[in-house]
Design a protein around this motif. Sequence first.
Motif, PDB file in Angstrom:
ATOM      1  N   MET A   1      -3.625  26.221  14.706  1.00  0.00           N
ATOM      2  CA  MET A   1      -4.899  26.989  14.891  1.00  0.00           C
ATOM      3  C   MET A   1      -6.035  26.429  13.754  1.00  0.00           C
ATOM      4  O   MET A   1      -7.050  26.508  14.109  1.00  0.00           O
ATOM      5  N   ALA A   2      -5.422  26.352  12.491  1.00  0.00           N
ATOM      6  CA  ALA A   2      -6.383  26.137  11.603  1.00  0.00           C
ATOM      7  C   ALA A   2      -7.222  24.897  11.854  1.00  0.00           C
ATOM      8  O   ALA A   2      -8.589  24.391  11.663  1.00  0.00           O
ATOM      9  N   ASP A   3      -6.565  23.814  12.353  1.00  0.00           N
ATOM     10  CA  ASP A   3      -7.365  22.530  12.832  1.00  0.00           C
ATOM     11  C   ASP A   3      -8.321  22.754  13.893  1.00  0.00           C
ATOM     12  O   ASP A   3      -9.355  21.827  13.718  1.00  0.00           O
ATOM     13  N   GLU A   4      -8.015  23.459  14.816  1.00  0.00           N
ATOM     14  CA  GLU A   4      -8.918  23.644  15.837  1.00  0.00           C
ATOM     15  C   GLU A   4     -10.367  24.117  15.386  1.00  0.00           C
ATOM     16  O   GLU A   4     -11.239  23.662  15.682  1.00  0.00           O
ATOM     17  N   ARG A   5     -10.152  24.987  14.193  1.00  0.00           N
ATOM     18  CA  ARG A   5     -11.258  25.574  13.857  1.00  0.00           C
ATOM     19  C   ARG A   5     -12.432  24.666  13.051  1.00  0.00           C
ATOM     20  O   ARG A   5     -13.402  24.659  12.979  1.00  0.00           O
ATOM     21  N   LEU A   6     -11.544  23.298  12.599  1.00  0.00           N
ATOM     22  CA  LEU A   6     -12.063  22.308  11.902  1.00  0.00           C
ATOM     23  C   LEU A   6     -12.942  21.509  12.737  1.00  0.00           C
ATOM     24  O   LEU A   6     -13.650  20.654  12.274  1.00  0.00           O
ATOM     25  N   ALA A 135     -19.682  26.710   8.675  1.00  0.00           N
ATOM     26  CA  ALA A 135     -18.177  26.583   8.639  1.00  0.00           C
ATOM     27  C   ALA A 135     -17.936  27.690   7.731  1.00  0.00           C
ATOM     28  O   ALA A 135     -16.867  28.691   8.116  1.00  0.00           O
ATOM     29  N   ASN A 136     -18.152  27.677   6.472  1.00  0.00           N
ATOM     30  CA  ASN A 136     -17.638  28.910   5.612  1.00  0.00           C
ATOM     31  C   ASN A 136     -18.085  30.065   6.022  1.00  0.00           C
ATOM     32  O   ASN A 136     -17.311  31.103   5.564  1.00  0.00           O
ATOM     33  N   ASP A 137     -19.424  30.313   6.418  1.00  0.00           N
ATOM     34  CA  ASP A 137     -19.761  31.532   6.990  1.00  0.00           C
ATOM     35  C   ASP A 137     -18.643  32.015   8.122  1.00  0.00           C
ATOM     36  O   ASP A 137     -18.388  33.354   8.258  1.00  0.00           O
ATOM     37  N   ALA A 138     -18.176  31.043   8.826  1.00  0.00           N
ATOM     38  CA  ALA A 138     -17.516  31.516  10.149  1.00  0.00           C
ATOM     39  C   ALA A 138     -16.023  31.756   9.530  1.00  0.00           C
ATOM     40  O   ALA A 138     -15.575  32.737  10.002  1.00  0.00           O
ATOM     41  N   PHE A 139     -15.651  31.088   8.536  1.00  0.00           N
ATOM     42  CA  PHE A 139     -14.329  31.439   8.016  1.00  0.00           C
ATOM     43  C   PHE A 139     -14.348  32.599   7.288  1.00  0.00           C
ATOM     44  O   PHE A 139     -13.346  33.474   7.323  1.00  0.00           O
ATOM     45  N   LYS A 140     -15.364  33.062   6.518  1.00  0.00           N
ATOM     46  CA  LYS A 140     -15.456  34.424   5.949  1.00  0.00           C
ATOM     47  C   LYS A 140     -15.376  35.582   6.906  1.00  0.00           C
ATOM     48  O   LYS A 140     -14.783  36.589   6.609  1.00  0.00           O
ATOM     49  N   LYS A 141     -15.968  35.309   8.040  1.00  0.00           N
ATOM     50  CA  LYS A 141     -15.691  36.348   9.197  1.00  0.00           C
ATOM     51  C   LYS A 141     -14.231  36.542   9.853  1.00  0.00           C
ATOM     52  O   LYS A 141     -14.041  37.626  10.424  1.00  0.00           O
ATOM     53  N   LEU A 142     -13.401  35.484   9.500  1.00  0.00           N
ATOM     54  CA  LEU A 142     -12.206  35.686   9.935  1.00  0.00           C
ATOM     55  C   LEU A 142     -11.462  36.564   9.210  1.00  0.00           C
ATOM     56  O   LEU A 142     -10.286  37.054   9.815  1.00  0.00           O
ATOM     57  N   ALA A 143     -11.759  36.962   8.107  1.00  0.00           N
ATOM     58  CA  ALA A 143     -11.128  37.936   7.099  1.00  0.00           C
ATOM     59  C   ALA A 143     -11.101  39.316   8.007  1.00  0.00           C
ATOM     60  O   ALA A 143     -10.008  40.249   7.968  1.00  0.00           O
ATOM     61  N   LYS A 144     -12.176  39.596   8.805  1.00  0.00           N
ATOM     62  CA  LYS A 144     -12.035  40.804   9.884  1.00  0.00           C
ATOM     63  C   LYS A 144     -10.855  40.821  10.922  1.00  0.00           C
ATOM     64  O   LYS A 144     -10.477  41.724  11.591  1.00  0.00           O
ATOM     65  N   ASP A 146      -7.847  39.795  10.473  1.00  0.00           N
ATOM     66  CA  ASP A 146      -6.540  39.589   9.864  1.00  0.00           C
ATOM     67  C   ASP A 146      -5.873  38.096   9.772  1.00  0.00           C
ATOM     68  O   ASP A 146      -4.721  37.812   9.795  1.00  0.00           O
ATOM     69  N   VAL A 147      -6.911  37.477   9.040  1.00  0.00           N
ATOM     70  CA  VAL A 147      -6.523  36.224   8.552  1.00  0.00           C
ATOM     71  C   VAL A 147      -6.466  36.105   7.189  1.00  0.00           C
ATOM     72  O   VAL A 147      -7.194  36.824   6.384  1.00  0.00           O
ATOM     73  N   SER A 148      -5.415  35.876   6.582  1.00  0.00           N
ATOM     74  CA  SER A 148      -5.256  35.685   5.126  1.00  0.00           C
ATOM     75  C   SER A 148      -6.086  35.171   4.365  1.00  0.00           C
ATOM     76  O   SER A 148      -6.852  34.351   4.863  1.00  0.00           O
TER      77      SER A 148
END
Length: 184
Positions: A1-6, A135-144, A146-148
């Motif tokens: 899943m992580a690779d798809e995001r990248l 990308a980093n902004d999008a990743f920070k939103k993942l915290a909401k 339930d992404v560790s």
Amino acid sequence: MADERLEVYESKMTKTLEGLKKEYLTIRAGRANPHILDKLTVDYYGTPTPLQQVANITVPEARMIQIQPWEASLIKEISKAILASDLGLNPNTDGKIIRLVLPELTEERRKELVKDVKKKGEAAKVAVRNIRRDANDAFKKLAKQDVSEDEIKELEDKVQKLTDKFTKEIEKAVEDKSKEILTV
């Protein structure tokens, strides 16, 4: 899943690099390069049409480009487009073929071109860094969602590695094109 995001961001960075390289093809170094005409369009029956679609373009000599329109009526339009462009070339025609003789570049002009190459390279690096920020902004939103924090940190590290890789490739493209321009 992580690779798809990248993948999305890697694809955007790849497009940035390819766009830069394509733009570099249109910058004239010492030799004749038909790609300097890529941006030119001519009025073909009322429609702006890329020059490559209405003429055969060849390089018979190191410093000459030959344009042979498929219709003789286009000679005037093509000449007009070349004169109106920022190429700084004067088309010579015999009624059937247009010849563009590329003058030897002066030292001053070469330095100007290298400056332009560096400026375009810098703009591409800024674009890559903006993609990293998105990308980093999008990743920070993942915290909401339930992404560790570890996963988010890993994604941020991977996008940083991508950024570094593309920045290096852009720098190499700038260096290569600058060398090509400065080689007499």
